[in-house]
Scaffold this active site. Structure first.
Site, PDB file in Angstrom:
ATOM      1  N   LYS A 214      13.410   2.477   1.351  1.00 35.33           N
ATOM      2  CA  LYS A 214      14.159   3.715   1.578  1.00 35.33           C
ATOM      3  C   LYS A 214      15.077   3.548   2.796  1.00 35.33           C
ATOM      4  O   LYS A 214      16.254   3.836   2.740  1.00 35.33           O
ATOM      5  CB  LYS A 214      13.174   4.874   1.787  1.00 35.33           C
ATOM      6  CG  LYS A 214      13.853   6.188   2.032  1.00 35.33           C
ATOM      7  CD  LYS A 214      12.847   7.325   2.125  1.00 35.33           C
ATOM      8  CE  LYS A 214      13.564   8.577   2.646  1.00 35.33           C
ATOM      9  NZ  LYS A 214      12.692   9.720   2.796  1.00 35.33           N
ATOM     10  N   GLU A 220       8.434  -5.538   7.313  1.00 32.75           N
ATOM     11  CA  GLU A 220       7.768  -6.332   6.277  1.00 32.75           C
ATOM     12  C   GLU A 220       8.747  -6.660   5.143  1.00 32.75           C
ATOM     13  O   GLU A 220       8.861  -7.800   4.693  1.00 32.75           O
ATOM     14  CB  GLU A 220       6.586  -5.543   5.678  1.00 32.75           C
ATOM     15  CG  GLU A 220       5.390  -5.383   6.588  1.00 32.75           C
ATOM     16  CD  GLU A 220       5.478  -4.145   7.474  1.00 32.75           C
ATOM     17  OE1 GLU A 220       6.600  -3.632   7.701  1.00 32.75           O
ATOM     18  OE2 GLU A 220       4.410  -3.718   7.955  1.00 32.75           O
ATOM     19  N   GLY A 282       9.058   8.729   0.877  1.00 32.05           N
ATOM     20  CA  GLY A 282       8.678   7.397   0.389  1.00 32.05           C
ATOM     21  C   GLY A 282       7.528   7.444  -0.607  1.00 32.05           C
ATOM     22  O   GLY A 282       7.584   6.858  -1.698  1.00 32.05           O
ATOM     23  N   ARG A 283       6.476   8.178  -0.265  1.00 32.51           N
ATOM     24  CA  ARG A 283       5.287   8.196  -1.142  1.00 32.51           C
ATOM     25  C   ARG A 283       5.472   9.097  -2.359  1.00 32.51           C
ATOM     26  O   ARG A 283       4.564   9.233  -3.179  1.00 32.51           O
ATOM     27  CB  ARG A 283       4.058   8.590  -0.331  1.00 32.51           C
ATOM     28  CG  ARG A 283       4.201   9.887   0.442  1.00 32.51           C
ATOM     29  CD  ARG A 283       3.121  10.038   1.506  1.00 32.51           C
ATOM     30  NE  ARG A 283       3.344  11.190   2.365  1.00 32.51           N
ATOM     31  CZ  ARG A 283       4.123  11.195   3.449  1.00 32.51           C
ATOM     32  NH1 ARG A 283       4.766  10.103   3.790  1.00 32.51           N
ATOM     33  NH2 ARG A 283       4.237  12.271   4.188  1.00 32.51           N
ATOM     34  N   GLU A 368      -1.293   9.825   4.004  1.00 29.91           N
ATOM     35  CA  GLU A 368      -0.081   9.832   4.819  1.00 29.91           C
ATOM     36  C   GLU A 368       0.486  11.258   4.852  1.00 29.91           C
ATOM     37  O   GLU A 368       1.153  11.645   5.804  1.00 29.91           O
ATOM     38  CB  GLU A 368       0.952   8.833   4.263  1.00 29.91           C
ATOM     39  CG  GLU A 368       1.976   8.395   5.312  1.00 29.91           C
ATOM     40  CD  GLU A 368       2.860   7.236   4.859  1.00 29.91           C
ATOM     41  OE1 GLU A 368       3.754   7.455   4.039  1.00 29.91           O
ATOM     42  OE2 GLU A 368       2.663   6.111   5.345  1.00 29.91           O
ATOM     43  N   HIS A 399     -22.005   0.341 -10.088  1.00 26.57           N
ATOM     44  CA  HIS A 399     -22.898  -0.741  -9.649  1.00 26.57           C
ATOM     45  C   HIS A 399     -22.618  -1.142  -8.212  1.00 26.57           C
ATOM     46  O   HIS A 399     -23.023  -2.220  -7.778  1.00 26.57           O
ATOM     47  CB  HIS A 399     -22.750  -1.936 -10.587  1.00 26.57           C
ATOM     48  CG  HIS A 399     -23.171  -1.595 -11.981  1.00 26.57           C
ATOM     49  ND1 HIS A 399     -24.478  -1.663 -12.405  1.00 26.57           N
ATOM     50  CD2 HIS A 399     -22.455  -1.111 -13.033  1.00 26.57           C
ATOM     51  CE1 HIS A 399     -24.554  -1.272 -13.669  1.00 26.57           C
ATOM     52  NE2 HIS A 399     -23.332  -0.923 -14.065  1.00 26.57           N
ATOM     53  N   LYS A 523       4.176   0.377  14.595  1.00 18.88           N
ATOM     54  CA  LYS A 523       5.359  -0.441  14.273  1.00 18.88           C
ATOM     55  C   LYS A 523       6.071  -0.827  15.564  1.00 18.88           C
ATOM     56  O   LYS A 523       6.486  -1.967  15.753  1.00 18.88           O
ATOM     57  CB  LYS A 523       6.352   0.389  13.447  1.00 18.88           C
ATOM     58  CG  LYS A 523       5.981   0.635  12.018  1.00 18.88           C
ATOM     59  CD  LYS A 523       7.178   1.293  11.323  1.00 18.88           C
ATOM     60  CE  LYS A 523       6.806   1.977  10.041  1.00 18.88           C
ATOM     61  NZ  LYS A 523       7.887   2.762   9.475  1.00 18.88           N
TER      62      LYS A 523
HETATM   63  O1  F6P Z   1       4.464   3.337   6.484  1.00 15.64           O
HETATM   64  C1  F6P Z   1       5.470   4.253   6.714  1.00 15.64           C
HETATM   65  C2  F6P Z   1       6.515   4.234   5.661  1.00 15.64           C
HETATM   66  O2  F6P Z   1       7.624   4.862   6.191  1.00 15.64           O
HETATM   67  C3  F6P Z   1       6.082   4.907   4.361  1.00 15.64           C
HETATM   68  O3  F6P Z   1       6.145   6.282   4.406  1.00 15.64           O
HETATM   69  C4  F6P Z   1       7.035   4.295   3.411  1.00 15.64           C
HETATM   70  O4  F6P Z   1       6.649   4.511   2.085  1.00 15.64           O
HETATM   71  C5  F6P Z   1       6.962   2.848   3.844  1.00 15.64           C
HETATM   72  O5  F6P Z   1       6.878   2.934   5.250  1.00 15.64           O
HETATM   73  C6  F6P Z   1       8.106   1.993   3.421  1.00 15.64           C
HETATM   74  O6  F6P Z   1       9.319   2.456   3.936  1.00 15.64           O
HETATM   75  P1  F6P Z   1      10.700   1.982   3.360  1.00 15.64           P
HETATM   76  O7  F6P Z   1      10.771   2.377   1.927  1.00 15.64           O
HETATM   77  O8  F6P Z   1      11.728   2.666   4.199  1.00 15.64           O
HETATM   78  O9  F6P Z   1      10.781   0.481   3.516  1.00 15.64           O
END
Ligand code: F6P
Length: 559
Positions: A214, A220, A282-283, A368, A399, A523
């Site tokens: 987003k 990452e 995002g979620r 979240e 189990h 972060k």
């Molecule tokens: O972990 C925080 C967050 O902002 C989430 O809400 C989001 O889904 C994820 O990081 C990934 O963010 P992006 O889509 O901006 O890479």
């Protein structure tokens, strides 16, 4: 209501006091008694939402509990907030944004069209959807090829959190529908193992990468995107391909983001980028261009069917009468379980192997969203909020951890999810294995509700200390959710159901379920720690003794 109104403190409402008193009255009863008193309880406490049958009757409630919970919703203005969300008001107050994931699922031609902040949201959504459809068809037909003219066989989605969990979960759930000769893979973790193992056996000539972020700033994702770009270019060169970097990236990389300027900076042609908008959290974004990987590998028709399922549940939540409104009732029931029965966790137990990533997906959605200690006006919350969500598919969980749900000291509300029609109707001789599977679903919810008394244990010949060990208290609350089959539409309904449940809980507690400031500090610190981790002695010495010790351990033991 305006989005910035002071939240109502739920604990000061008349309904809250009534629920408190009601909880004490109910404590003397039991599910055994209530089912005996009302032989129709299973039906009177069941509801239908789109294709989902939702049986609430094995919860620790009486019909009056639901009345009081609905009164709580009224006093805390939950439905006014729902309407504000659907209308595009900025209910995400801390980020001053509308919350319109529901707009992603509105069918083409919905009237009246949705205008938000001067933008024709419906037109924007349809335009991107059409571009995704065309792109997906191109890849699927083989018209879109890699740099050497070979058709695409693997789509690698690079993203994390909401840019990963939804696509992975849905891909896993609907895998039987994927096109022959086309598979999806997912890279999310910055642990280099993820990028390495995911690409190790892939052919760069037939691999298409979707960088999904987003913000397009997530460490990452951007790091993994760079790793995979290097892997791709090196791989092509190793095959003797004369590589024009720009051209190769254009043929093998597309992006999904709200920050199209950053996509371009990364080197991806904006013509190969699919946008979405800051009013999609995002979620909550799997119905946006974040689902592009699904449209390609499962097909654009499957993606649209999924969206139609989401929309069916959105409409149910928006229009069903409160007493029949399943997301409203289930959200309130979670409030009841957390705030009145003391539940700290909530299990989600799909009796479907294909839903094995559903609990992980729900963890981000719910935790979240509602893992907050302050309300949307910055004041502290007045009661416990966000419970811990967790789970595994049945029967594997039976189990492993069900022991604690059956006989532990904690109340763990659990949602059981099952489908009438199996995806693979296998038989073991004369036995229909799906029936065996469902018998477990029915048995577990029954055992949790009704338990086994000491007298029943003794009647089987057990004596002494073993009687207590073999006794089950019962009264362990569960909700059973059943649907005809795990189709794309049903999956969309299930996801939207949990989105709206999460919304309802947040609205009662007065919290902004759409921000996520709690992930920022870690972060920032990870970036700040980089020099120390790289061995800068002065930086290490400036750390607290624990962190410094751990970094030194790492520096000394790294092979
Ligand atoms: O972990 C925080 C967050 O902002 C989430 O809400 C989001 O889904 C994820 O990081 C990934 O963010 P992006 O889509 O901006 O890479």
């Amino acid at each position: 209501m305006t989005a910035h109104d002071t939240p109502v403190d739920p604990t000061t409402t008349a309904a809250w006091a009534a629920l408190d008193a009601h909880e004490e009255e109910l404590a003397d009863g039991s599910l055994r008694e209530w089912f005996a008193q009302d032989p129709d309880r299973g039906r009177t406490l069941s509801r239908q939402a789109a294709d989902l049958l939702v049986d609430l009757s094995k919860n620790l409630i009486q019909p009056h509990t639901l009345e009081l919970l609905l009164q709580l919703a009224q006093e805390t203005r939950v439905l006014e907030r729902r309407d504000a969300m659907f209308a595009g008001e900025h209910i995400n107050t801390t980020e001053d944004r509308a919350v319109l994931h529901t707009a992603l699922r509105r069918p083409q031609g919905s009237a009246p069209s949705l205008q938000v902040d001067g933008q024709d949201v419906d037109a924007d959504v349809q335009e991107v959807l059409e571009r995704i459809t065309a792109f997906a068809q191109n890849v699927r037909s083989g018209e879109w090829t890699g740099a050497t003219g070979k058709r695409i066989e693997t789509v690698v989605n690079i993203g994390i959190g909401g840019s990963d969990l939804g696509p992975v979960m849905i891909y896993e759930a609907l895998k039987p529908l994927r096109a022959d000769g086309l598979e999806a893979r997912f890279i999310s973790n910055i642990d280099p193992t993820d990028a390495y193992t995911t690409t190790a056996d892939l052919d760069p000539e037939t691999t298409l990468v979707i960088v999904a972020s987003k913000t397009f700033t997530t460490l990452e994702t951007i790091t993994n995107a760079r790793l995979v770009r290097t892997w791709l270019l090196d791989g092509l060169r190793a095959r003797g391909v004369e590589v024009d970097e720009r051209e190769a990236v254009a043929k093998h990389f597309v992006a999904v983001s709200t920050a199209l300027d950053k996509v371009e900076e990364f080197g991806i042609d904006p013509a190969n980028a699919f946008g979405f908008w800051n009013w999609v959290g995002g979620r909550y974004s799997v119905g946006s261009a974040i689902g592009t990987v699904l449209a390609v590998v499962l097909g654009p028709e499957v993606f649209r069917e999924l969206l139609s399922g989401f929309h069916a549940m959105d409409e149910h939540f928006r229009t069903a009468e409160p007493d029949q409104n399943v997301p409203l009732l289930m959200g309130l029931l979670n409030v009841w379980n957390v705030n009145f029965l003391g539940a700290e966790t909530h299990a989600v137990l799909p009796y479907s192997q294909y839903l094995h990533r559903f609990p992980a997906y729900l963890q981000q959605l719910t935790m979240e969203s509602n893992g907050k200690s302050v309300r949307w006006d910055g004041t502290p919350v007045t009661t416990d909020t966000g419970e811990v969500f967790w789970g595994e598919p049945g029967t594997n969980g039976q189990h492993a951890f069900y022991q604690l749900i059956h006989q532990g000291t904690r109340v763990i509300p659990a949602d059981f999810i099952a489908f009438a029609t199996p995806t693979h109707p296998l038989r073991d001789g004369k036995v229909d294995v799906h029936e065996l599977f469902l018998a477990n679903f029915f048995a577990q919810t029954k055992a949790l509700a009704f338990g086994k008394t000491a007298e029943e244990v003794e009647a089987e010949g057990t004596t002494g200390a073993l009687v207590a060990a073999r006794t089950f208290s019962g009264d362990r609350p569960t909700t059973s959710i059943m649907a005809p089959a795990l189709t794309p539409a049903v999956l969309g309904q299930l996801i939207a159901l949990y989105e709206h449940i999460t919304f309802v809980q947040g609205a009662v507690w007065g919290i902004d379920s759409f921000d996520q400031w709690g992930v920022e500090l870690g972060k920032k610190l990870a970036n700040e720690l980089a020099p120390a981790v790289a061995g800068d002695e002065q930086a290490i010495a400036a750390e607290d003794s624990s962190t410094a010790g751990l970094i030194r351990y790492y520096r000394e033991h790294r092979a």
